[in-house]
Scaffold this motif. Structure first.
Motif, PDB file in Angstrom:
ATOM      1  N   SER A 158      -3.305   4.561   3.887  1.00  0.00           N
ATOM      2  CA  SER A 158      -4.353   3.637   4.307  1.00  0.00           C
ATOM      3  C   SER A 158      -5.108   4.203   5.503  1.00  0.00           C
ATOM      4  O   SER A 158      -4.577   4.988   6.288  1.00  0.00           O
ATOM      5  CB  SER A 158      -3.761   2.270   4.630  1.00  0.00           C
ATOM      6  N   LYS A 193      -5.998   1.289   9.682  1.00  0.00           N
ATOM      7  CA  LYS A 193      -5.310   0.008   9.500  1.00  0.00           C
ATOM      8  C   LYS A 193      -5.531  -0.903  10.704  1.00  0.00           C
ATOM      9  O   LYS A 193      -5.624  -0.452  11.840  1.00  0.00           O
ATOM     10  CB  LYS A 193      -3.816   0.254   9.279  1.00  0.00           C
ATOM     11  N   PRO A 243       0.832  -1.210   0.000  1.00  0.00           N
ATOM     12  CA  PRO A 243       0.000   0.000   0.000  1.00  0.00           C
ATOM     13  C   PRO A 243       0.866   1.259   0.000  1.00  0.00           C
ATOM     14  O   PRO A 243       2.035   1.228   0.403  1.00  0.00           O
ATOM     15  CB  PRO A 243      -0.796  -0.119   1.311  1.00  0.00           C
ATOM     16  N   TYR A 264      -7.206  -0.024   2.504  1.00  0.00           N
ATOM     17  CA  TYR A 264      -5.803  -0.008   2.098  1.00  0.00           C
ATOM     18  C   TYR A 264      -5.722   0.584   0.691  1.00  0.00           C
ATOM     19  O   TYR A 264      -6.443   0.161  -0.218  1.00  0.00           O
ATOM     20  CB  TYR A 264      -5.214  -1.420   2.155  1.00  0.00           C
TER      21      TYR A 264
END
Length: 290
Positions: A233, A236, A228, A250
Motif C-alpha cells: 500500500s 497509508k 491489503p 491500498y
C-alpha cells in the motif's frame, strides 16, 4: 508501404519541430517515468544510448526512460493515441533529481493529420527506431517488480478523482473513494480523508470487510475481512491534521464480489469516536479503471 508510412510520420515530426525542445535527463541506475494524458502508441528514440519502454499490448499513459550507458545525447519522439506528438532532447546526467514528468498536452508540438496515420500500429517496424516493449525485468529485475506497482499507485493519485461524489461524512471528517485501479492481478483502491474540523484526526485502524447487501439487522451477519497485501500500500493513513486532506492507495490481490455483496471500508479514530463506514458495491469493485 512500410517505407512510405515511415517517411510520412518523420516528415510530420520534422514539420512540428520546436525551437527549444523539452529536455529530459536520464541516468543508468534510476528510472525516469513520463506520464501523458493519452495512451502511448509509438516511441521513436534517436539512437541506442537511451531506452524508452512502454506497454504495447495494453495501451497505457506512461513509459520508462533509462540511459544505456554513461554518455550521450539523443532525441525522443512520442506519439499518443490522440495523435499528439511530443518531441524531447534526452541527455545523460548521473546527478539528475527529477524522476517523474507529467504532461497535460500543452507540451505537444503538434498533431498528425489522420490522413497520415499508419493503417495499424505495426506499420512502422524498423527496429532502429521502434520503441521497446516494456518488460519489468528490463528495468527492475525479477525480484523487484513491486516498484512498478508503487509507480502505478503514484499515477493513480496523480489523476483527477474518477468518483466525484462517493463519500461518507462524520463531524466534518470525510472518507472519500476517489478511484479503483487494476493491474497485473492486483486491485488498487484509492481513498482520501478530508479533515475539515479544527481537531487533528489520528487513525486507529482502517479495515476492509466483505459483507452481504441485505444482512438482517436482527441477526449477526458474517463480515469477512479482506487484508491489503503487506508492504504494497502507498501513503497509508496515520494522521490527518486539521484542515488537511490526505490520499492513499491500498493494494489487494484481485478483488471481485457477488452482486449481493459489498466491500465495507471502515476508518476508526484513535482516542475518538469519529468513525466512518463507506460501502462499495459490486458495480465498482468488478469494474475498475485501468
Amino acid at each position: 508501404m512500410i517505407r512510405i508510412s515511415l517517411i510520412s510520420i518523420l516528415f510530420s515530426l520534422s514539420a512540428m519541430a520546436q525551437s527549444e525542445p523539452f529536455v529530459l535527463e536520464a541516468t543508468t541506475d534510476k528510472n525516469v517515468f513520463l506520464f501523458f494524458p493519452s495512451p502511448i502508441t509509438k516511441a521513436l528514440p534517436g539512437n541506442a544510448d537511451f531506452r524508452f519502454g512502454y506497454n504495447q499490448e495494453t495501451a497505457e499513459k506512461f513509459g520508462v526512460l533509462k540511459a544505456v550507458g554513461p554518455r550521450g545525447e539523443s532525441t525522443l519522439h512520442v506519439i499518443t493515441d490522440d495523435q499528439s506528438v511530443y518531441s524531447f532532447v534526452v541527455r545523460y546526467n548521473p546527478n539528475t533529481s527529477i524522476f517523474e514528468y507529467f504532461f497535460d498536452g500543452s507540451e505537444s508540438v503538434g498533431n498528425i493529420d489522420k490522413k497520415q496515420k499508419p493503417n495499424s500500429r505495426d506499420d512502422i517496424s524498423d527496429s532502429s527506431i521502434e520503441g521497446k516493449k516494456i518488460i519489468d525485468s528490463d528495468y527492475y529485475g525479477e525480484t523487484d517488480s513491486k516498484q512498478t506497482d508503487f509507480e502505478f499507485c503514484k499515477e493513480l493519485l496523480a489523476r483527477k478523482d474518477f468518483y466525484k461524489n462517493f463519500y461518507k461524512k462524520q463531524s466534518d471528517v470525510v472518507l472519500r473513494l476517489t478511484n479503483i485501479g487494476y493491474r497485473k492481478d492486483k486491485t488498487f483502491i484509492c481513498l482520501a480523508i478530508e479533515n475539515n474540523s479544527t481537531l487533528d484526526y489520528d487513525l486507529n485502524f482502517i479495515q476492509f470487510n466483505k459483507v452481504a447487501k441485505k444482512a438482517s439487522r436482527k441477526s449477526n451477519y458474517q463480515a469477512i475481512e479482506i487484508k491489503p497485501i503487506p508492504n504494497y500500500s502507498y501513503q497509508k493513513f496515520e494522521r490527518v491534521a486539521s484542515m488537511e486532506t490526505k490520499r492513499a492507495v491500498y493494494v489487494f490481490e484481485k478483488l471481485s464480489i457477488d452482486k449481493n455483496k459489498l466491500i465495507n471500508i471502515e476508518i476508526n479514530e484513535l482516542k475518538g469516536e469519529r468513525n466512518i463506514q463507506l460501502a462499495v458495491g459490486d458495480q465498482f469493485i468488478n469494474n475498475p479503471n485501468k
